[in-house]
Design an enzyme around this catalytic site. Structure first.
Site, PDB file in Angstrom:
ATOM      1  CE  LYS A  12      -4.056  -1.957   0.322  1.00 24.69           C
ATOM      2  NZ  LYS A  12      -4.874  -2.010  -0.848  1.00 24.69           N
ATOM      3  CB  CYS A  13      -0.104   4.701  -0.867  1.00 24.27           C
ATOM      4  SG  CYS A  13       0.531   6.372  -0.931  1.00 24.27           S
ATOM      5  N   PRO A  14       2.748   4.426   0.984  1.00 22.46           N
ATOM      6  CG  PRO A  14       4.518   5.635   2.013  1.00 22.46           C
ATOM      7  CD  PRO A  14       3.273   4.795   2.313  1.00 22.46           C
TER       8      PRO A  14
END
Length: 74
Positions: A12-14
């Protein structure tokens, strides 16, 4: 020249951008890398990252589970 395949599905981001930045740092200028992601925000983050860091986003492709990006190191 075949691109280096980099599977970042499940992150998942980042993390997709962070890991891609680190991987590109160790590669020669002009090298191609194909990054697979499942993070829905990657479609926004990857183009922004390439623009900020001076890499060429050659291709963006929607996949069954996310997106695939072809990047040429600047």
């Amino acid at each position: 020249m075949n691109p280096v395949l980099y599977d970042l599905r499940g992150l998942k981001c980042p993390f997709p951008v962070i890991k891609t930045r680190k991987k590109l740092a160790a590669m020669a200028s002009g090298t191609l890398i194909r990054v697979d992601t499942t993070d829905p925000l990657a479609v926004i983050d990857m183009p922004h990252f390439c623009n900020e860091d001076g890499h060429e986003l050659v291709e963006t492709e929607k996949t069954e589970t996310g997106h695939r990006f072809l990047i040429r190191k600047g």
